[in-house]
Design a protein around this motif. Structure first.
Motif, PDB file in Angstrom:
ATOM      1  N   ALA A 195       0.660  -1.197   0.003  1.00  0.00           N
ATOM      2  CA  ALA A 195      -0.013  -0.026  -0.158  1.00  0.00           C
ATOM      3  C   ALA A 195       0.776   1.199  -0.274  1.00  0.00           C
ATOM      4  O   ALA A 195       0.531   2.289  -0.916  1.00  0.00           O
ATOM      5  CB  ALA A 195      -1.002   0.069   1.056  1.00  0.00           C
ATOM      6  N   LEU A 250       2.447   1.769  -3.398  1.00  0.00           N
ATOM      7  CA  LEU A 250       1.449   2.152  -4.345  1.00  0.00           C
ATOM      8  C   LEU A 250       0.837   3.651  -4.010  1.00  0.00           C
ATOM      9  O   LEU A 250       0.909   4.374  -5.007  1.00  0.00           O
ATOM     10  CB  LEU A 250       0.137   1.368  -4.343  1.00  0.00           C
ATOM     11  CG  LEU A 250       0.170  -0.003  -4.789  1.00  0.00           C
ATOM     12  CD1 LEU A 250      -1.129  -0.713  -4.520  1.00  0.00           C
ATOM     13  CD2 LEU A 250       0.329  -0.018  -6.303  1.00  0.00           C
ATOM     14  N   LEU A 304      -0.017  -3.476  -8.530  1.00  0.00           N
ATOM     15  CA  LEU A 304      -0.940  -4.085  -7.588  1.00  0.00           C
ATOM     16  C   LEU A 304      -1.009  -5.535  -7.963  1.00  0.00           C
ATOM     17  O   LEU A 304      -0.977  -6.587  -7.162  1.00  0.00           O
ATOM     18  CB  LEU A 304      -2.379  -3.445  -7.864  1.00  0.00           C
ATOM     19  CG  LEU A 304      -3.562  -3.851  -7.017  1.00  0.00           C
ATOM     20  CD1 LEU A 304      -3.281  -3.890  -5.447  1.00  0.00           C
ATOM     21  CD2 LEU A 304      -4.780  -3.125  -7.197  1.00  0.00           C
TER      22      LEU A 304
END
Length: 745
Positions: free
Chosen positions: A18, A21, A375
C-alpha cells in the motif's frame, strides 16, 4: 486463529505494498528521476536515426568567432549572414539568440566617443550619416523569412512587449492551465521584433539531473487577462516551421475536442497543428526529445556562409536555426546523449522530429497501467510467499521483472512509447525481500545510519563548521580578505607526451600530492585542481593569521620541492634509459578581498572564491614565464610580507582585461641580509632609470646586479635589457608611465 495469524503475517507486506502504491501515486522526484534515467538509457541504446528532413544548424562556432571577432558581432555582420542565408534559398531562419540591447558598435553609440577624441567635425558629421546597425539588421529581417527568439523566465520582469505574429485556435478545453507558466520575458529590440516574420521562445527548462528531455512547444506567460491565465506563446521550433510553411495559425487540441477522450474531463493537451504538421505533445504541451546525439551533417559553420564557400543552392528550402557551440558563450545543455550539446541543437532536433513525424510518447494512461501492474504483481507475490512457496515466488519475481523490462523495451523500440519497468521491478523485489529476509532487512535498516560521512569528502575544518552550523551547506558566500595562489606546470605538453593516459595520471597524482602537502601544511585550502594546475587560498574557511606570509612561504617551499622532484625524476628517467623533460612550475600569489563560499547550483556546488583578485592572481601565474621568473607576487602580498621575505620589484604591469596597472614583485629564497640589501639598491636603481627612460644608466645598473643570488634573476634582467634596447631604438611617448602592457593572459 490460524486465519488471524496468517493475516497478521501478511500485514507488513500488505502495508508495504500500500505504501509503495501510494508513493507511485504521488510520483516524487526520486521516482521520476529513476524513470528518466531508464528512458535516457533506452535512447543511448537505440538513438533516433538522423534523416535529412531539411533542418540545419548555422553554427557560430569557434572558427567563426576567430574569423569575425568575438561575440556579440556587429548587427551588420548578422544582417549579412541573414541576407546570404535567404539568398541561398532558406525557407526559415530562426535565431537562438536574443538581441535585447542596441548594437554598441552603431554610429549612434560610437560617434559620441569619437567626438571626445577627434577634433574633426566634418568626419564626425559624415560618420553620423552611416545607417544604424540595428536598422540594417531590421531591414534584413524584414526581407527574409526570419524568426527571432526570446526567453521566458520564472521571475517576474518588465511588462510584456512581445506582439504575437500568429493566430491561435483551440478545440476542447482551454489549454492555458496545462501549459508551463512563466512570469517574465527577455525580448528583442522592438524594431527587430516588428521586422521579423516570427517570434518564438527558446526557453528549454531542465528536467531532473539538469538534463533537457523535452521542450515546451507552447508556453504561457502569466498575466491579468482572463482571470490571470495569461497568453500563449510558441517555441522557436514552432515558429520556424510556421514561417517556413507561411502558415498563420496554430490549432491546439485538448481532451474534450472532437474524437479526444481522457480519464477525466480536462486532462490536458493532445496535439498542436502548425501548417501541414501535427505535433504530438504531452498534456502540458511539451515535445519529448528523441535524441540523435551530435550529427556533423546537421551543422553548417556560419563562417562558411559568410565566406561564400557553399554552393548557391546549398540552403534551398531548408529551415535554419542560428546559434552557437562556442564554449565561452555558455549556451550548452545536457541531453540524454550529449552532456554538452549546443542549445540550438535541441531546437533543431525538435523540428526534425516534427517534420519526420518521429515522436516519443508517454500516454496519459501509462501511469494507470503501471499502477495496475504494481498491484497485480505485488498481490501475487504476497499470496505465493504466504503459503511457503518461496522458490516459486522467486521464479515469479524473476519472470515478472524480466517481463517488465522486456515489455518496456519493446514498447520503446516498436512504438516509441515510454513505460517504466523500474518501479514495478523494485516493488516486487522489495516485497520478496521483506517476506523472505525480514530479519536481515531489520539489521540492514540499522546499518543504514550514516556516521561520519562528511569526514570522508570534506576538509576537517569545513566539516567542523558544518557540524556547528549545518545551514552553511547552501549556496552563498561572504566577502573576506584571503591570499590566493595559482600554480601551473610549465611545458606540460612535452611532459604529457612521455606517458600514456594511465602513466600521466600517476605522474600528476605524484607531483600534485607533493605540492598539495605544502599548501595544507601552511593552513591553506585547495580550491580545485585544473589539469596540471592548483588553485589554493588561505584564510578561508577558517581564519589563518599572517595568511600572506604563510602563502608566500608555501610558494617558496613548492618551488624548492619542484626542483627536488625534477632531480629525482631526471635520475629515474636516466636509470630507465629515457629522455628527461624538465619539470618546472610557475606561481602567482595575490592578496585581496574576495567572495568566498559555496558556489554553483542547488544540485551541485563547491567551496570556492571569486573576485577580481582571483583573476589577477591567475594572470600573474601566466605572466611569470614572460618575465623569466618562477614566482610573481602582487603588491598587496608583498607589502604584508616585506618584513619577512627578500622581495624585489619586477614591473608595473597592466594585465589583459584590466585598466589599472599592478605593481608586481618576486621573492628571493635564502637571501643573506647584507648581500640582499646591496642587491636591492642596485636592482631598484635599474628600475628607476628604466622608468625615467635613462637607458644607459639602466643598462649599467643591470650589469652590476647580474649574477646575484646565483643568477636567479638573470633571465628577467635579459628580458628587461631587451625591452630597453627596443625602447632606445623606438622611444616610448613622452608621457610614458613605465607601465608594461601584457598582450597575453
Amino acid at each position: 486463529m490460524a486465519i488471524r495469524k496468517r493475516l497478521s503475517a501478511l500485514a507488513p507486506a500488505l502495508l508495504l505494498l500500500a505504501s509503495l502504491l501510494g508513493l507511485r501515486a504521488a510520483d516524487p522526484d526520486l521516482l521520476r528521476g529513476l524513470r528518466a534515467l531508464v528512458f535516457d538509457e533506452y535512447q543511448r541504446l537505440s538513438p533516433r536515426a538522423w534523416e535529412d528532413v531539411g533542418i540545419r544548424i548555422v553554427d557560430i562556432d569557434e572558427e567563426s568567432l576567430a574569423r569575425h571577432g568575438q561575440w556579440p558581432w556587429p548587427r551588420t555582420v548578422v544582417a549579412k549572414l541573414t541576407q546570404k542565408m535567404a539568398e541561398m534559398g532558406a525557407a526559415a531562419i530562426a535565431f537562438d539568440i536574443v538581441f535585447a540591447e542596441p548594437d554598441r558598435t552603431s554610429p549612434a553609440a560610437i560617434v559620441p566617443i569619437w567626438a571626445e577624441l577627434v577634433d574633426n567635425p566634418e568626419a564626425l558629421a559624415l560618420a553620423r550619416t552611416i545607417p544604424d546597425h540595428d536598422d540594417v539588421f531590421a531591414a534584413a529581417l524584414r526581407e527574409t523569412p526570419s524568426v527571432l527568439g526570446f526567453v521566458l523566465s520564472g521571475q517576474a520582469g518588465a511588462p510584456r512587449t512581445i506582439e504575437p505574429k500568429w493566430g491561435l485556435a483551440t478545440a476542447g478545453a482551454d489549454p492555458r492551465p496545462f501549459l508551463p507558466t512563466y512570469r517574465g520575458t527577455t525580448s528583442n529590440l522592438a524594431a527587430l521584433e516588428a521586422a521579423a516574420k516570427g517570434l518564438g521562445s527558446f526557453t528549454t527548462g531542465f528536467d531532473i539531473g539538469g538534463i533537457v528531455r523535452d521542450i515546451p512547444f507552447l508556453l504561457r506567460l502569466a498575466g491579468t487577462k482572463d482571470g490571470g491565465l495569461g497568453e500563449i506563446y510558441p517555441s522557436l521550433a514552432a515558429e520556424a516551421l510556421r514561417v517556413a510553411q507561411d502558415a498563420s495559425t496554430y490549432v491546439v487540441r485538448s481532451v474534450g475536442a472532437s474524437g479526444q477522450t481522457g480519464l477525466g474531463t480536462e486532462t490536458g493537451i493532445v496535439d498542436v497543428k502548425v501548417g501541414a504538421f501535427t505535433v504530438k505533445t504531452d498534456a502540458a504541451g511539451r515535445v519529448k526529445l528523441y535524441d540523435t546525439g551530435p550529427v556533423p551533417a546537421r551543422v553548417v559553420p556560419a563562417w562558411r556562409i559568410l565566406a561564400g564557400e557553399l554552393p548557391e543552392d546549398a540552403l534551398d528550402g531548408l529551415v535554419l536555426f542560428v546559434g552557437t557551440s562556442a564554449v565561452g558563450l555558455k549556451d550548452l545543455r545536457a541531453t540524454p546523449l550529449n552532456p554538452v550539446a549546443a542549445g540550438v541543437e535541441i531546437h533543431a532536433q525538435i523540428a526534425e522530429q516534427i517534420v519526420g513525424a518521429v515522436f516519443l510518447e508517454r500516454p496519459d494512461w501509462a501511469d494507470g497501467a503501471e499502477f495496475v501492474a504494481l498491484l497485480v504483481l505485488g498481490l501475487l507475490l504476497i499470496a505465493l510467499l504466504s503459503i511457503n512457496r518461496a522458490l516459486f515466488g522467486a521464479a515469479v519475481l524473476v519472470v515478472g521483472i524480466g517481463a517488465a523490462f522486456t515489455a518496456s523495451w519493446y514498447a520503446f523500440q516498436a512504438h516509441r512509447l515510454l513505460f517504466d519497468p523500474v518501479y514495478p521491478a523494485l516493488t516486487a523485489l522489495a516485497i520478496y525481500m521483506l517476506q523472505s529476509l525480514a530479519s536481515f532487512l531489520r539489521s540492514e535498516a540499522e546499518r543504514r545510519q550514516v556516521r561520519g560521512a562528511f569526514g570522508r569528502y570534506l576538509a576537517p575544518a569545513l566539516v567542523e563548521q558544518l557540524a556547528r552550523d549545518p545551514d552553511r551547506l547552501q549556496l552563498g558566500g561572504e566577502m573576506k580578505p584571503i591570499t590566493l595562489m595559482f600554480m601551473d606546470i610549465r611545458g606540460f605538453t612535452p611532459i604529457s607526451e612521455q606517458f600514456d593516459a594511465h602513466g600521466l595520471t600517476r605522474f600528476l597524482n605524484r607531483f600534485l600530492t607533493r605540492m598539495t602537502g605544502h599548501v595544507l601544511a601552511s593552513g591553506g585550502t585547495v580550491d580545485k585542481y585544473m589539469g596540471d594546475a592548483i588553485m589554493a587560498f588561505w584564510n578561508a574557511p577558517m581564519d589563518v593569521a599572517d595568511h600572506p606570509k604563510k602563502a608566500l612561504a608555501a610558494a617558496l617551499s613548492m618551488l624548492a620541492d619542484a626542483k627536488a622532484f625534477d632531480a629525482e625524476w631526471r635520475a629515474e628517467r636516466a636509470r630507465d634509459g629515457l629522455a628527461h623533460v624538465p619539470v618546472k612550475i610557475g606561481i602567482g600569489v595575490n592578496t585581496g578581498i574576495c567572495c568566498v563560499g559555496n558556489m554553483g547550483a542547488e544540485q551541485r556546488f563547491d567551496y570556492s572564491a571569486i573576485g577580481d583578485d582571483v583573476n589577477l592572481c591567475s594572470r600573474l601565474e601566466g605572466q611569470s614565464k614572460a618575465y623569466g621568473l618562477t614566482l610573481l607576487v602582487a603588491e598587496a602580498t608583498a607589502e604584508a610580507c616585506a618584513d619577512a621575505f627578500a622581495l624585489l620589484e619586477v614591473d608595473l604591469l597592466r594585465v589583459k582585461g584590466k585598466t589599472r596597472p599592478a605593481r608586481i614583485y618576486t621573492a628571493v629564497p635564502n637571501a643573506a641580509d647584507d648581500a640582499f640589501a646591496d642587491w636591492k639598491i642596485g636592482h631598484d636603481a635599474a628600475l628607476a632609470a628604466y622608468r625615467k627612460q635613462d637607458w644607459q644608466t639602466a643598462r649599467d645598473a643591470i650589469a652590476r646586479v647580474r649574477g646575484r643570488g646565483h643568477g636567479i634573476l638573470d633571465g628577467y634582467y635579459s628580458i628587461l635589457e631587451a625591452r630597453i634596447s627596443a625602447y632606445a631604438a623606438d622611444p616610448p611617448p613622452s608621457d610614458w608611465d613605465g607601465v608594461h602592457v601584457a598582450t597575453e593572459k
